[in-house]
Design an enzyme around this catalytic site. Structure first.
Site, PDB file in Angstrom:
ATOM      1  N   ARG A 108     -37.809 -14.346  49.942  1.00  0.00           N
ATOM      2  CA  ARG A 108     -37.769 -12.953  50.420  1.00  0.00           C
ATOM      3  C   ARG A 108     -39.203 -12.438  50.380  1.00  0.00           C
ATOM      4  O   ARG A 108     -39.820 -12.395  49.317  1.00  0.00           O
ATOM      5  CB  ARG A 108     -36.879 -12.096  49.527  1.00  0.00           C
ATOM      6  CG  ARG A 108     -37.150 -10.607  49.721  1.00  0.00           C
ATOM      7  CD  ARG A 108     -36.118  -9.729  49.070  1.00  0.00           C
ATOM      8  NE  ARG A 108     -34.855  -9.819  49.762  1.00  0.00           N
ATOM      9  CZ  ARG A 108     -33.859  -8.943  49.613  1.00  0.00           C
ATOM     10  NH1 ARG A 108     -33.994  -7.924  48.805  1.00  0.00           N
ATOM     11  NH2 ARG A 108     -32.727  -9.082  50.274  1.00  0.00           N
ATOM     12  N   HIS A 135     -33.032 -10.596  58.612  1.00  0.00           N
ATOM     13  CA  HIS A 135     -32.217 -10.799  57.404  1.00  0.00           C
ATOM     14  C   HIS A 135     -30.993 -11.637  57.819  1.00  0.00           C
ATOM     15  O   HIS A 135     -29.871 -11.148  57.855  1.00  0.00           O
ATOM     16  CB  HIS A 135     -31.798  -9.439  56.829  1.00  0.00           C
ATOM     17  CG  HIS A 135     -31.355  -9.495  55.396  1.00  0.00           C
ATOM     18  ND1 HIS A 135     -31.316 -10.658  54.660  1.00  0.00           N
ATOM     19  CD2 HIS A 135     -30.930  -8.510  54.544  1.00  0.00           C
ATOM     20  CE1 HIS A 135     -30.883 -10.395  53.445  1.00  0.00           C
ATOM     21  NE2 HIS A 135     -30.639  -9.101  53.350  1.00  0.00           N
ATOM     22  N   GLN A 138     -27.708 -12.062  55.551  1.00  0.00           N
ATOM     23  CA  GLN A 138     -26.902 -10.842  55.526  1.00  0.00           C
ATOM     24  C   GLN A 138     -26.022 -10.762  56.775  1.00  0.00           C
ATOM     25  O   GLN A 138     -24.817 -10.487  56.689  1.00  0.00           O
ATOM     26  CB  GLN A 138     -27.812  -9.612  55.441  1.00  0.00           C
ATOM     27  CG  GLN A 138     -27.073  -8.298  55.451  1.00  0.00           C
ATOM     28  CD  GLN A 138     -26.265  -8.064  54.188  1.00  0.00           C
ATOM     29  OE1 GLN A 138     -26.796  -8.112  53.095  1.00  0.00           O
ATOM     30  NE2 GLN A 138     -24.978  -7.792  54.332  1.00  0.00           N
ATOM     31  N   ASP A 230     -28.229   1.198  57.944  1.00  0.00           N
ATOM     32  CA  ASP A 230     -29.128   0.659  56.913  1.00  0.00           C
ATOM     33  C   ASP A 230     -30.061   1.794  56.503  1.00  0.00           C
ATOM     34  O   ASP A 230     -30.113   2.842  57.169  1.00  0.00           O
ATOM     35  CB  ASP A 230     -29.915  -0.528  57.507  1.00  0.00           C
ATOM     36  CG  ASP A 230     -30.819  -1.214  56.491  1.00  0.00           C
ATOM     37  OD1 ASP A 230     -30.609  -1.037  55.273  1.00  0.00           O
ATOM     38  OD2 ASP A 230     -31.742  -1.941  56.920  1.00  0.00           O
ATOM     39  N   CYS A 270     -25.552  -3.090  54.653  1.00  0.00           N
ATOM     40  CA  CYS A 270     -26.010  -4.257  53.882  1.00  0.00           C
ATOM     41  C   CYS A 270     -26.228  -3.916  52.414  1.00  0.00           C
ATOM     42  O   CYS A 270     -26.209  -4.796  51.567  1.00  0.00           O
ATOM     43  CB  CYS A 270     -27.284  -4.814  54.499  1.00  0.00           C
ATOM     44  SG  CYS A 270     -28.597  -3.588  54.681  1.00  0.00           S
ATOM     45  N   ARG A 298     -21.629 -12.431  50.558  1.00  0.00           N
ATOM     46  CA  ARG A 298     -22.960 -13.053  50.524  1.00  0.00           C
ATOM     47  C   ARG A 298     -22.880 -14.365  49.727  1.00  0.00           C
ATOM     48  O   ARG A 298     -23.489 -15.365  50.088  1.00  0.00           O
ATOM     49  CB  ARG A 298     -23.981 -12.116  49.848  1.00  0.00           C
ATOM     50  CG  ARG A 298     -24.317 -10.847  50.615  1.00  0.00           C
ATOM     51  CD  ARG A 298     -25.144 -11.111  51.854  1.00  0.00           C
ATOM     52  NE  ARG A 298     -26.421 -11.751  51.586  1.00  0.00           N
ATOM     53  CZ  ARG A 298     -27.541 -11.132  51.201  1.00  0.00           C
ATOM     54  NH1 ARG A 298     -27.549  -9.841  51.066  1.00  0.00           N
ATOM     55  NH2 ARG A 298     -28.653 -11.812  50.994  1.00  0.00           N
TER      56      ARG A 298
HETATM   57  N1  NVA Z   1     -33.903  -2.916  55.848  1.00  0.00           N
HETATM   58  C1  NVA Z   1     -33.743  -3.054  54.424  1.00  0.00           C
HETATM   59  C2  NVA Z   1     -32.690  -4.066  54.122  1.00  0.00           C
HETATM   60  C3  NVA Z   1     -32.400  -4.247  52.652  1.00  0.00           C
HETATM   61  C4  NVA Z   1     -31.375  -5.304  52.383  1.00  0.00           C
HETATM   62  C5  NVA Z   1     -35.080  -3.472  53.822  1.00  0.00           C
HETATM   63  O1  NVA Z   1     -35.759  -4.327  54.403  1.00  0.00           O
HETATM   64  O2  NVA Z   1     -35.466  -2.922  52.798  1.00  0.00           O
HETATM   65  N1   CP Z   2     -28.412  -6.585  51.154  1.00  0.00           N
HETATM   66  C1   CP Z   2     -29.350  -7.122  50.370  1.00  0.00           C
HETATM   67  O1   CP Z   2     -30.052  -8.056  50.756  1.00  0.00           O
HETATM   68  O2   CP Z   2     -29.419  -6.602  49.125  1.00  0.00           O
HETATM   69  P1   CP Z   2     -30.537  -6.853  48.040  1.00  0.00           P
HETATM   70  O3   CP Z   2     -31.804  -6.197  48.522  1.00  0.00           O
HETATM   71  O4   CP Z   2     -30.018  -6.247  46.783  1.00  0.00           O
HETATM   72  O5   CP Z   2     -30.746  -8.344  47.898  1.00  0.00           O
END
Ligand code: NVA
Ligand code: CP
Length: 310
Positions: A108, A135, A138, A230, A270, A298
């Site tokens: 990540r 993502h 997800q 989101d 998500c 997930r």
């Molecule tokens: N768009 C959000 C998704 C989190 C799972 C982010 O990138 O922070």
């Molecule tokens: N939806 C998601 O990826 O959650 P986290 O940021 O908690 O991993």
């Protein structure tokens, strides 16, 4: 017919064939059932998954760590700050070294290109656990969850309201690969990037779905089977939160807006959710909301992804 995904990286849904996506769903269902009945499913006995995080996480971290454990393997967590990666060592060298120790890497991070490079220079599968651009884990989970609830995917309409971000991009790829219609409503200046829309339009032509990128939230939600949102400011955009809040307020998912969706619409997010911003309690806590099933899945879907690729 089973397709061989061994050693394949999962960087974005666009790289997956229709058959590979359905294979992930099939194995996810099997693994979910086995977990429920307590049947052993140690498909990755002794395998090691490295998990590199340069952003926070609850769901991704815990579901990957529990997932590899339940498959008989071990997960190793690395905060990117603790690695030499991108400080005193380039991605090329880190990818080659990690490939000598591990059987797979989940990462990540911010820059999507880092994930691409990790996969390019390493010799083990790399799984994208979120970048600024995509993502995929997800959205594969989201589609699997919709399939569980609605029994079909093709022909359903998903409305996504808010930022044209990583979630919007992966939803565009995902919906267009399974024949779902997707309508995205974002404020001007916050629409999804053109090249992802173009890739998705090509998929849509082939798999028979409709794609709409508009500014009117009511129009987007009209007759939708799924209403998705989101956060308005993603990880790394915290400084823009206030400015974004003003621009995004009319895209909030609230009881008035969802009246335009089908009666049996599903609400999805998500998570983490910023309650009171992109969604209000009356919707996220309603019986239409499936956000916690989505979060649970997930685990099952990522176990399938790991089992197929590692
Ligand atoms: N768009 C959000 C998704 C989190 C799972 C982010 O990138 O922070
Ligand atoms: N939806 C998601 O990826 O959650 P986290 O940021 O908690 O991993």
């Amino acid at each position: 017919m089973a397709v061989n995904m061994k050693a394949k990286s999962l960087i974005e849904i666009h790289h997956l064939s229709h058959e590979e996506i359905w294979q992930i769903f099939d194995l996810s269902r099997t693994l979910k059932e086995k977990r429920l009945t307590g049947e052993s499913h140690k498909l990755l006995e002794g395998k090691k998954l490295g998990m590199i995080f340069s952003k926070p996480s609850t769901r991704t971290r815990v579901s990957f760590e529990v997932g590899i454990f339940e498959l008989g393997g071990t997960g190793l967590y690395f905060n990117q700050n603790d690695l030499q990666l991108k400080k005193s060592e380039n991605i090329h060298d880190t990818a080659k070294v990690l490939s000598r120790y591990l059987d797979g890497i989940m990462i990540r991070t911010f820059d999507h290109q880092d994930v691409v490079d990790l996969a390019k220079y390493g010799s083990i599968p790399v799984i994208n656990g979120l970048t600024d651009l995509h993502h995929p884990c997800q959205v594969l989970t989201d589609l699997f969850t919709i399939l569980e609830k609605k029994r079909v995917l093709k022909g359903l309409k998903l409305a996504y309201l808010g930022d044209g971000n990583n979630m919007a991009h992966s939803l565009l790829h995902g919906c267009s690969k399974v024949g779902m219609d997707i309508s995205i409503a974002s404020p001007s200046g916050y629409t999804p990037v053109d090249f992802v829309v173009k890739e998705s339009l090509e998929n849509a032509k082939y798999f028979g779905s409709k794609i709409e990128i508009i500014e009117d939230p009511v129009e987007a939600v009209k007759d939708a089977d799924i209403v998705y949102t989101d956060v308005w400011a993603s990880m790394g955009q915290e400084a823009e939160a206030l400015e974004r809040k003003k621009k995004f307020m009319k895209f909030q998912i609230n009881p008035e807006l969802v009246r335009n969706a089908k009666d049996d619409y599903l609400f999805m997010h998500c998570l983490p959710a910023h309650r009171g911003d992109e969604v209000v309690d009356e919707v996220i806590d309603s019986s239409n909301s499936i956000v916690f099933d989505e979060a649970e899945n997930r685990l099952h879907v990522q176990k399938a992804i790991m089992a197929l690729t590692m």
